[in-house]
Structure formats: structure tokens, C-alpha cells
Scaffold this motif. Structure first.
Motif, PDB file in Angstrom:
ATOM      1  N   ARG A 127       0.830  -1.209   0.000  1.00 19.23           N
ATOM      2  CA  ARG A 127       0.000   0.000   0.000  1.00 19.23           C
ATOM      3  C   ARG A 127       0.863   1.256   0.000  1.00 19.23           C
ATOM      4  NH1 ARG A 127      -5.154  -1.255   4.041  1.00 19.23           N
ATOM      5  NH2 ARG A 127      -6.071  -2.912   2.731  1.00 19.23           N
ATOM      6  N   PRO A 130       3.434   0.402  -4.264  1.00 19.63           N
ATOM      7  CA  PRO A 130       2.509  -0.493  -4.978  1.00 19.63           C
ATOM      8  C   PRO A 130       3.210  -1.587  -5.779  1.00 19.63           C
ATOM      9  CG  PRO A 130       1.838   1.787  -5.245  1.00 19.63           C
ATOM     10  CD  PRO A 130       3.193   1.817  -4.599  1.00 19.63           C
ATOM     11  N   THR A 194       4.757  -4.514 -11.198  1.00 21.27           N
ATOM     12  CA  THR A 194       4.534  -3.097 -10.933  1.00 21.27           C
ATOM     13  C   THR A 194       4.638  -2.332 -12.242  1.00 21.27           C
ATOM     14  OG1 THR A 194       5.314  -1.178  -9.683  1.00 21.27           O
ATOM     15  CG2 THR A 194       6.975  -2.752 -10.410  1.00 21.27           C
TER      16      THR A 194
END
Length: 469
Positions: A127, A130, A194
Motif C-alpha cells: 500500500r 505499490p 509493478t
């Protein structure tokens, strides 16, 4: 910090502090009201962790300014640099403690009851930085200093960092715009992706550092290593692990060497049913020399295989000591006896020895069978554990005969050599009685030829027969 010890101290002592407000105000200079007692006490007890190194740094900096250029000043400069590293290290550790504390507050009891351990520290949270997992329904990834956790709805998976491998080469093409890392564990692999290459680099570095620190049992100091970057964790490791997922290793415990998530090298594999394999492994399979113990279901005994293995199966020369007193010394292929081998029974009831060829775990081809109880030997051909084809039998009494066998039964005519040197050619029964057409050549040169019958004991020459001298 993590277990909220300062807050607990403030809470448990609050009544005592209220009775000594003057002392409290002197000790807690930031204290303004009773409602902020816990925060003020936390601040005053927490502050020394951060401040005492700074005090040393200020003193050393003043000393460095007073010294002229020379060896002494260089030594002080080095000390200042090392204390700077220590300050950074302490700041990092305290920050991790604070983040971990906040995480335990935010997670539900279903997670904290299992994951919350006083020594555990949060290193990164998806969080905050990411990254997504290819694992179905994975919503959040937490990197601790000892485990990697994937949260999926109301459940989670945890992976011991000592058995986590990180590879930036996923072995598969990533989706457009995604930058991926492959995570390998004993239970399988998954991909972390990602959208930012820099985030991928940071996650890779943090994962590698966390794995390496878990293996070493201590934190890096300084935090970033000598060259500013942490080295990769070793691919070869030694660890004990219990397999959980479905498959041939479910419930088994492996202790030994690992390579990229699989047993590789020397190790011991134990199953819950009592099987035990000690030896060499390659890519998760028994490969090389090994000793395997297999319990017998109906007896409190084991079959012991000392053999060479190839990709999880016995192959090549080996010795098997069965729990029923049988011993096999010979060759295996795909876990069954194949090729030349010797099977011997050392029990007192039915001792025997077979020396010859095997195929698909059965006697096939040429072989010699010795019945030590009867003193009889068979030399000849076999098919599926039965005498089949041409063979010679030698009895304990000295009789010797050659015969054709079919499924352990004698068929056709044969040659029988008697104790006195006489030779019989023709048909005879299992108990060596002459029947049907045959020729008996006695040792003295007399030849009896004709049709023999079983009447009167060992075959007698019938009406149709002749005598020649």
C-alpha cells in the motif's frame, strides 16, 4: 514501541503519576494535561534512542574542527562517519518499529493473532510501495524481516524468507507496461508486477536484503552495505521444511540443501507414513546415491534400498534388504528390478537363491535357481517368474535332467541322467517316472527302448519295446 510498552507503562502508572504532579511536570516537560499523559511519557522515554548518538556526533564534530590536518583528524573523521551510519541504523530500526505498531492496529484480529510476534518488523507494504501479485485474489503484500505475506480477502499465505528466491527474469513475457519479479518458494512460484521500473528495483533490493538478513540471522550494518547496495542472497541454502500442498511430498519433511525452491544436494526426506530417504537430490527429485527405508504394512519391519537414483526413480546398481529376509543385489530401472541381479532368501523356512536376468521386476531370461531346502538347482530360461523354455535341473541325490518348461510345467520329451550313469531319453513325470516312448541306456551298455508305463514304480517297459546289447 511495537508492543506498545510505553503506552502500557503510562496506563498502569497513571494513578501514581496523578499523586505526584509536581514530579511529573519536572520529568515530563512537554506535559500539559492529564489526557496527554501517555503521549508525553512515550515522547520522553522514546527520545533518548534518537538523541544519544546525535550528542556523540556533535562532540566529535567539535573535536574534528579543533584538530589540524593530519592522522588524528583523519581518525576522528572516520569515527564521525561510522557514528553517522549508526544514527541512520537506529533511525531505520525505530521507524520500522513504529510502522509495525501501526500495522498491528490496522489489521483485524484474524491476522494479528497469527502474524503479530514481538520480534517481527514490517519492512515494506504494497500500500506504500505499490506492487501486485499474480496469485488469485491477492490484495496486499507485506514484507516482514522473516516472512513474506500475501493477503487474499480474509485469508493469507506466508512464506519463510529463508526459502524465498527472487529473480528479475520471470521466464515469461510480462504484460505491456508491467515490470515483474518472479518469487520462488518450495510450494511453487508466483509473479510480482509493478508499473514503474524504479519500484521494481526497490522491491527487488528490499526482498533480496530481507532474504539475506534472514539467512544470516542479523541486520545489515551499515544499512546499505559497503558499496551502497546489498548483495544478492545465496541461491544454495540449507534448511528444514514441511511440505503442505497436494502432491507426492505433501506432509513430508525435508532437511538439507536447497536450490531455487527445490531440494538440491545432500538431504533427508521423511514422509508421515514412515518412509525415509537419505541421499542426493536434484531439482526436487532423488538423484544420485541414496538410502530409502519403506515400512512394510503388515509387519513392524522395513525394506531398505541402497541404490542409485535418476530423476526420482531407482536406476542402476543397488542393494535391497527386504523386511521378509530377502536380499536383492543387482540392477534397477524405474523403481523395479531390471537387468542382472541376485535374489536370496536367508530365512530358515524356505532358503533359496536366484542369479540371473530380470525384467519389469520379474525373473525373465536366463537364470539359475537354487532351492537350498531341497538341494535342487534349475539352470535355464524364465518368463514372468516361471520356468519357461529350455532348462536343466540338478537334484540333491545327483540326478540331472534337461527338459522344456512351460509356466513351470514340464512339456515334451527330455533327457534324464541317473545316479548310476544311465541315461534316459523320452517322456517322464515330475517325480521322474518314465512314461510313454523313451530309450534307456544303462551304464553297462544295455539299451531299453519302447513305451514305458507307471505301473510297478519307476516306468516299466511295456509290451511294445526292445532290448539291445
Amino acid at each position: 514501541v511495537v508492543v506498545q510498552g510505553f503506552e502500557q507503562a503510562a496506563k498502569s502508572k497513571s494513578e501514581a503519576w496523578k499523586l505526584h504532579k509536581a514530579m511529573l511536570k519536572e520529568f515530563l516537560r512537554d506535559f500539559t494535561s492529564e489526557s496527554s499523559l501517555g503521549l508525553a511519557l512515550h515522547s520522553v522515554l522514546h527520545k533518548p534512542f534518537r538523541e544519544h548518538i546525535r550528542s556523540y556526533l556533535r562532540l566529535l564534530a567539535q573535536l574534528q574542527e579543533q584538530l589540524q590536518e593530519g592522522p588524528e583528524r583523519a581518525v576522528v573523521a572516520t569515527v564521525v562517519q561510522e557514528f553517522g551510519k549508526l544514527e541512520s541504523f537506529i533511525r531505520q530500526v525505530l521507524d520500522e518499529a513504529g510502522l509495525t505498531k501501526e500495522l498491528w492496529k490496522s489489521l483485524g484480529s484474524k491476522f494479528t493473532d497469527v502474524l503479530c510476534v514481538p520480534e517481527r518488523r514490517l519492512l515494506e507494504d504494497s500500500r506504500n510501495l505499490p506492487i501486485a501479485s499474480s496469485t488469485a485474489r491477492s490484495e496486499r503484500l507485506l514484507l516482514f524481516d522473516d516472512v513474506l505475506v500475501l493477503i487474499q480477502g480474509n485469508s493469507f499465505q506466508s512464506f519463510d524468507l529463508k526459502l524465498v528466491w527472487v529473480d528479475e527474469n520471470c521466464g515469461e513475457k510480462s504484460a505491456p507496461g508491467l515490470y515483474s519479479l518472479r518469487i520462488t518458494t518450495p510450494e511453487g512460484t508466483f509473479v510480482l508486477s509493478t508499473k514503474d521500473p524504479q519500484m521494481k528495483a526497490v522491491w527487488r533490493w528490499k526482498l533480496e536484503q530481507a532474504v539475506r538478513q534472514a539467512l544470516n540471522g542479523k541486520r545489515d550494518f551499515p544499512l546499505w552495505g559497503r558499496g551502497g547496495e546489498g548483495s544478492e542472497a545465496p541461491s544454495r541454502r540449507f534448511f528444514t521444511y514441511v511440505f503442505r500442498r497436494e502432491g507426492r511430498l505433501r506432509g513430508a519433511t525435508y532437511e538439507g540443501e536447497w536450490l531455487w525452491g527445490k531440494p538440491h544436494g545432500k538431504g533427508t526426506l521423511k514422509w508421515r507414513d514412515g518412509r525415509n530417504h537419505v541421499g542426493d537430490f536434484q531439482e526436487g527429485l532423488e538423484h544420485g546415491f541414496g538410502i530409502c527405508l519403506v515400512p512394510r504394512r503388515s509387519e513392524d519391519r522395513y525394506d531398505c534400498y541402497k541404490c542409485h537414483w535418476y530423476q526420482g526413480k531407482m536406476k542402476g546398481y543397488g542393494i535391497c534388504e527386504y523386511g521378509n529376509d530377502l536380499v536383492y543385489k543387482g540392477y534397477f530401472k524405474d523403481n523395479v528390478r531390471q537387468g542382472f541381479g541376485i535374489l536370496e532368501n536367508f530365512s530358515a523356512e524356505h532358503p533359496f537363491k536366484y542369479t540371473g536376468q530380470w525384467e519389469n521386476d520379474k525373473k525373465n531370461g536366463y537364470g539359475v535357481w537354487e532351492d537350498k531346502e531341497r538341494g535342487e538347482r534349475y539352470i535355464g530360461m524364465w518368463l514372468d517368474d516361471h520356468r519357461h523354455g529350455e532348462g536343466i535341473v540338478v537334484t540333491q541325490s545327483g540326478l540331472c535332467y534337461q527338459r522344456t518348461f512351460h509356466g513351470d510345467k514340464m512339456v515334451g520329451s527330455g533327457i534324464l541322467l541317473l545316479e548310476d550313469g544311465s541315461v534316459y531319453e523320452g517322456n517322464f513325470t515330475e517325480d521322474l517316472t518314465f512314461v510313454g516312448k523313451g530309450k534307456l541306456s544303462l551304464a553297462n551298455g544295455v539299451v531299453l527302448e519302447g513305451t514305458f508305463s507307471e505301473r510297478g514304480g519307476r516306468g516299466r517297459l511295456g509290451a511294445l519295446g526292445g532290448l539291445s546289447t
